[in-house]
Design a protein around this motif. Structure first.
Motif, PDB file in Angstrom:
ATOM      1  N   ARG A  97     -97.339 -15.984  68.026  1.00 55.67           N
ATOM      2  CA  ARG A  97     -97.601 -17.146  68.881  1.00 55.67           C
ATOM      3  C   ARG A  97     -98.960 -17.752  68.579  1.00 55.67           C
ATOM      4  NH1 ARG A  97     -96.866 -16.109  75.150  1.00 55.67           N
ATOM      5  NH2 ARG A  97     -98.872 -15.053  74.877  1.00 55.67           N
ATOM      6  N   GLU A  98     -99.883 -16.941  68.043  1.00 54.24           N
ATOM      7  CA  GLU A  98    -101.226 -17.412  67.719  1.00 54.24           C
ATOM      8  C   GLU A  98    -101.399 -17.671  66.225  1.00 54.24           C
ATOM      9  OE1 GLU A  98    -104.199 -14.877  69.326  1.00 54.24           O
ATOM     10  OE2 GLU A  98    -103.560 -15.181  71.399  1.00 54.24           O
ATOM     11  N   ASP A  99    -100.276 -17.695  65.478  1.00 53.84           N
ATOM     12  CA  ASP A  99    -100.323 -17.906  64.022  1.00 53.84           C
ATOM     13  C   ASP A  99    -101.211 -16.883  63.332  1.00 53.84           C
ATOM     14  OD1 ASP A  99     -98.656 -20.168  64.183  1.00 53.84           O
ATOM     15  OD2 ASP A  99    -100.363 -21.431  64.710  1.00 53.84           O
ATOM     16  N   ASP A 100    -101.134 -15.663  63.805  1.00 54.69           N
ATOM     17  CA  ASP A 100    -101.952 -14.576  63.270  1.00 54.69           C
ATOM     18  C   ASP A 100    -101.088 -13.734  62.334  1.00 54.69           C
ATOM     19  OD1 ASP A 100    -103.953 -12.802  62.837  1.00 54.69           O
ATOM     20  OD2 ASP A 100    -103.943 -11.921  64.836  1.00 54.69           O
ATOM     21  N   GLU A 101    -101.510 -13.613  61.076  1.00 58.56           N
ATOM     22  CA  GLU A 101    -100.733 -12.870  60.091  1.00 58.56           C
ATOM     23  C   GLU A 101    -100.735 -11.371  60.388  1.00 58.56           C
ATOM     24  OE1 GLU A 101    -101.600 -13.662  55.978  1.00 58.56           O
ATOM     25  OE2 GLU A 101    -102.390 -15.640  56.474  1.00 58.56           O
ATOM     26  N   ILE A 102     -99.574 -10.757  60.198  1.00 63.62           N
ATOM     27  CA  ILE A 102     -99.437  -9.314  60.357  1.00 63.62           C
ATOM     28  C   ILE A 102     -98.833  -8.751  59.075  1.00 63.62           C
ATOM     29  CG2 ILE A 102     -98.314  -7.454  61.644  1.00 63.62           C
ATOM     30  CD1 ILE A 102    -100.393  -8.847  63.268  1.00 63.62           C
ATOM     31  N   ASN A 103     -99.507  -7.785  58.462  1.00 64.29           N
ATOM     32  CA  ASN A 103     -98.921  -7.138  57.289  1.00 64.29           C
ATOM     33  C   ASN A 103     -98.508  -5.713  57.634  1.00 64.29           C
ATOM     34  OD1 ASN A 103    -101.325  -5.601  57.246  1.00 64.29           O
ATOM     35  ND2 ASN A 103    -102.307  -7.007  55.802  1.00 64.29           N
ATOM     36  N   ASN A 104     -97.895  -5.040  56.680  1.00 56.08           N
ATOM     37  CA  ASN A 104     -97.365  -3.696  56.934  1.00 56.08           C
ATOM     38  C   ASN A 104     -98.458  -2.688  57.255  1.00 56.08           C
ATOM     39  OD1 ASN A 104     -94.712  -4.502  56.529  1.00 56.08           O
ATOM     40  ND2 ASN A 104     -94.765  -4.097  54.327  1.00 56.08           N
ATOM     41  N   LEU A 105     -99.613  -2.833  56.606  1.00 54.99           N
ATOM     42  CA  LEU A 105    -100.715  -1.912  56.879  1.00 54.99           C
ATOM     43  C   LEU A 105    -101.239  -2.086  58.304  1.00 54.99           C
ATOM     44  CD1 LEU A 105    -102.834  -1.878  53.584  1.00 54.99           C
ATOM     45  CD2 LEU A 105    -101.613   0.040  54.630  1.00 54.99           C
ATOM     46  N   THR A 106    -101.264  -3.322  58.767  1.00 56.67           N
ATOM     47  CA  THR A 106    -101.705  -3.579  60.134  1.00 56.67           C
ATOM     48  C   THR A 106    -100.800  -2.857  61.130  1.00 56.67           C
ATOM     49  OG1 THR A 106    -102.581  -5.752  59.526  1.00 56.67           O
ATOM     50  CG2 THR A 106    -102.136  -5.370  61.853  1.00 56.67           C
ATOM     51  N   ILE A 107     -99.485  -2.955  60.902  1.00 58.66           N
ATOM     52  CA  ILE A 107     -98.521  -2.280  61.774  1.00 58.66           C
ATOM     53  C   ILE A 107     -98.700  -0.769  61.698  1.00 58.66           C
ATOM     54  CG2 ILE A 107     -96.070  -1.855  62.175  1.00 58.66           C
ATOM     55  CD1 ILE A 107     -95.556  -4.700  61.099  1.00 58.66           C
ATOM     56  N   PHE A 108     -98.885  -0.246  60.478  1.00 55.54           N
ATOM     57  CA  PHE A 108     -99.051   1.203  60.294  1.00 55.54           C
ATOM     58  C   PHE A 108    -100.273   1.720  61.050  1.00 55.54           C
ATOM     59  CE2 PHE A 108    -101.315   4.535  57.917  1.00 55.54           C
ATOM     60  CZ  PHE A 108    -100.400   5.571  58.065  1.00 55.54           C
ATOM     61  N   TYR A 109    -101.412   1.045  60.870  1.00 50.56           N
ATOM     62  CA  TYR A 109    -102.645   1.516  61.516  1.00 50.56           C
ATOM     63  C   TYR A 109    -102.607   1.314  63.028  1.00 50.56           C
ATOM     64  CZ  TYR A 109    -104.821   2.258  56.981  1.00 50.56           C
ATOM     65  OH  TYR A 109    -105.125   2.725  55.740  1.00 50.56           O
ATOM     66  N   SER A 110    -101.883   0.299  63.487  1.00 53.29           N
ATOM     67  CA  SER A 110    -101.756   0.093  64.925  1.00 53.29           C
ATOM     68  C   SER A 110    -101.029   1.267  65.578  1.00 53.29           C
ATOM     69  CB  SER A 110    -101.006  -1.209  65.211  1.00 53.29           C
ATOM     70  OG  SER A 110    -101.765  -2.321  64.799  1.00 53.29           O
ATOM     71  N   PHE A 111     -99.960   1.699  64.948  1.00 51.11           N
ATOM     72  CA  PHE A 111     -99.218   2.821  65.512  1.00 51.11           C
ATOM     73  C   PHE A 111     -99.904   4.157  65.258  1.00 51.11           C
ATOM     74  CE2 PHE A 111     -95.953  -0.424  65.672  1.00 51.11           C
ATOM     75  CZ  PHE A 111     -95.441  -0.191  66.948  1.00 51.11           C
ATOM     76  N   LEU A 112    -100.722   4.218  64.228  1.00 49.34           N
ATOM     77  CA  LEU A 112    -101.520   5.422  64.015  1.00 49.34           C
ATOM     78  C   LEU A 112    -102.523   5.586  65.159  1.00 49.34           C
ATOM     79  CD1 LEU A 112    -102.205   7.820  62.173  1.00 49.34           C
ATOM     80  CD2 LEU A 112    -103.832   6.334  60.959  1.00 49.34           C
ATOM     81  N   SER A 113    -103.033   4.462  65.672  1.00 54.20           N
ATOM     82  CA  SER A 113    -103.955   4.532  66.808  1.00 54.20           C
ATOM     83  C   SER A 113    -103.252   5.093  68.036  1.00 54.20           C
ATOM     84  CB  SER A 113    -104.541   3.146  67.119  1.00 54.20           C
ATOM     85  OG  SER A 113    -103.542   2.274  67.612  1.00 54.20           O
ATOM     86  N   PHE A 114    -101.977   4.766  68.197  1.00 57.40           N
ATOM     87  CA  PHE A 114    -101.202   5.300  69.310  1.00 57.40           C
ATOM     88  C   PHE A 114    -101.024   6.819  69.169  1.00 57.40           C
ATOM     89  CE2 PHE A 114     -97.208   6.377  71.455  1.00 57.40           C
ATOM     90  CZ  PHE A 114     -97.437   5.830  72.702  1.00 57.40           C
ATOM     91  N   ILE A 115    -100.830   7.265  67.925  1.00 63.92           N
ATOM     92  CA  ILE A 115    -100.717   8.701  67.665  1.00 63.92           C
ATOM     93  C   ILE A 115    -102.021   9.400  68.021  1.00 63.92           C
ATOM     94  CG2 ILE A 115    -100.456  10.441  65.828  1.00 63.92           C
ATOM     95  CD1 ILE A 115     -98.509   8.468  64.464  1.00 63.92           C
ATOM     96  N   GLY A 116    -103.143   8.756  67.696  1.00 62.55           N
ATOM     97  CA  GLY A 116    -104.456   9.325  68.029  1.00 62.55           C
ATOM     98  C   GLY A 116    -104.629   9.503  69.535  1.00 62.55           C
ATOM     99  N   VAL A 117    -104.162   8.523  70.301  1.00 60.10           N
ATOM    100  CA  VAL A 117    -104.224   8.621  71.758  1.00 60.10           C
ATOM    101  C   VAL A 117    -103.371   9.786  72.257  1.00 60.10           C
ATOM    102  CG1 VAL A 117    -103.563   7.484  73.914  1.00 60.10           C
ATOM    103  CG2 VAL A 117    -104.777   6.195  72.162  1.00 60.10           C
ATOM    104  N   ALA A 118    -102.150   9.874  71.708  1.00 54.65           N
ATOM    105  CA  ALA A 118    -101.263  10.958  72.110  1.00 54.65           C
ATOM    106  C   ALA A 118    -101.872  12.323  71.784  1.00 54.65           C
ATOM    107  CB  ALA A 118     -99.906  10.802  71.397  1.00 54.65           C
ATOM    108  N   PHE A 119    -102.525  12.413  70.630  1.00 56.03           N
ATOM    109  CA  PHE A 119    -103.153  13.677  70.211  1.00 56.03           C
ATOM    110  C   PHE A 119    -104.251  14.079  71.191  1.00 56.03           C
ATOM    111  CE2 PHE A 119    -105.988  16.362  67.717  1.00 56.03           C
ATOM    112  CZ  PHE A 119    -105.085  17.215  67.097  1.00 56.03           C
ATOM    113  N   ALA A 120    -105.002  13.085  71.662  1.00 60.59           N
ATOM    114  CA  ALA A 120    -106.114  13.367  72.587  1.00 60.59           C
ATOM    115  C   ALA A 120    -105.609  13.844  73.943  1.00 60.59           C
ATOM    116  CB  ALA A 120    -106.975  12.122  72.756  1.00 60.59           C
TER     117      ALA A 120
END
Length: 288
Positions: free
Chosen positions: A263-286
């Motif tokens: 909606r904001e014309d912001d590009e998303i690539n595969n690495l962005t998606i990967f690291y975003s969900f990796l951050s979620f894993i980090g939260v779960a680990f904590a």
């Protein structure tokens, strides 16, 4: 579990509100949006002032007033300015710094002891979000100076947010004030501070005829979600969780921001998606 669910709600409401504030920054200055939302939010919670013991809790109230000025008046103004310049997802991604900074400062200033998994989880989240920032997705027509200004505002808002959060956590440890009471105290002090410092901008809000009914409805909705319920949820998190774990949870905003990036014309690539969900894993680990 109360702190966990409050953090998730805070993240969702804040991300949605940020998207609206960025859009409305085309009609208003960032500080005007901050004045608008804080004054309106403090009015919504105004009956709460009758439940506060202003004299017996004077010291705690003073600390919370400083917290409101630093975190909401200054921090949110920088934050909204960053939203206008570099967009919602990139601004939220600079929260990469908050988990590890908050964990370290919580241990140093509040003597909070964290197990090793919390430090590892915070590091995973910080690393993941920093990698999101490194992705070359800034619009090509943006100048380097504009991007630097946006990044500077985002970083400034991060440090203001962490400092304000430490003050709030300290008050919850040392006083009997409730999350709702601390929210209203912070909002009131922020509203008064902004209205006095930017008196002309405050008065111009009433003269601005370019704001349509739809603009006002959007700002009211974003205020209720991002300011009233968002800050209240954040205060609940700080009451029930140590500051390091709290900010690790609250740093999940960039993951939610992926859903509004198009909606904001912001590009998303595969690495962005990967690291975003990796951050979620980090939260779960904590948390596990």
């Amino acid at each position: 579990m109360i702190g966990f669910f409050a953090a998730i709600f805070a993240v969702l409401s804040w991300t949605f509100a940020c998207s609206i504030w960025r859009r409305e920054s085309e009609n208003l200055l960032p500080r005007q949006i901050n004045i608008y939302k804080n004054v309106l939010a403090s009015i919504f919670f105004l009956p709460v002032v009758l439940t506060i013991s202003w004299f017996s809790d004077a010291f705690s109230i003073f600390i919370l007033m400083i917290s409101g000025i630093v975190g909401i008046s200054i921090g949110d103004t920088l934050y909204i300015n960053s939203l206008k310049i570099i967009g919602t997802r990139k601004t939220l991604s600079f929260e990469a710094l908050t988990p590890i900074i908050a964990t370290a400062l919580g241990a140093l200033s509040l003597n909070e002891i964290y197990p090793q998994k919390v430090w590892i989880g915070s590091l995973i989240v910080s690393f993941s979000l920093l990698m999101i920032v490194r992705q070359n997705t800034f619009p090509k027509n943006d100048s380097r100076d504009i991007n630097i200004l946006g990044i500077s505002c985002a970083l400034g808002s991060v440090f203001c947010a962490v400092l304000a959060a430490l003050m709030s956590r300290f008050i919850f440890i040392s006083s009997t004030l409730t999350p709702l009471q601390t929210t209203e105290i912070r909002l009131l002090s922020s509203s008064i501070f902004l209205s006095l410092i930017f008196k002309k901008d405050f008065l111009d809000l009433f003269k601005n005829r370019s704001l349509t009914k739809q603009n006002h409805l959007s700002l009211i909705l974003s205020t209720l979600l991002g300011t009233n319920f968002g800050i209240l949820s954040q205060q609940i998190v700080f009451k029930f969780l140590p500051i390091g774990i709290a900010w690790t949870l609250l740093s999940l905003s960039p993951v939610c921001a992926l859903f509004i990036s198009k909606r904001e014309d912001d590009e998303i690539n595969n690495l962005t998606i990967f690291y975003s969900f990796l951050s979620f894993i980090g939260v779960a680990f904590a948390l596990i």
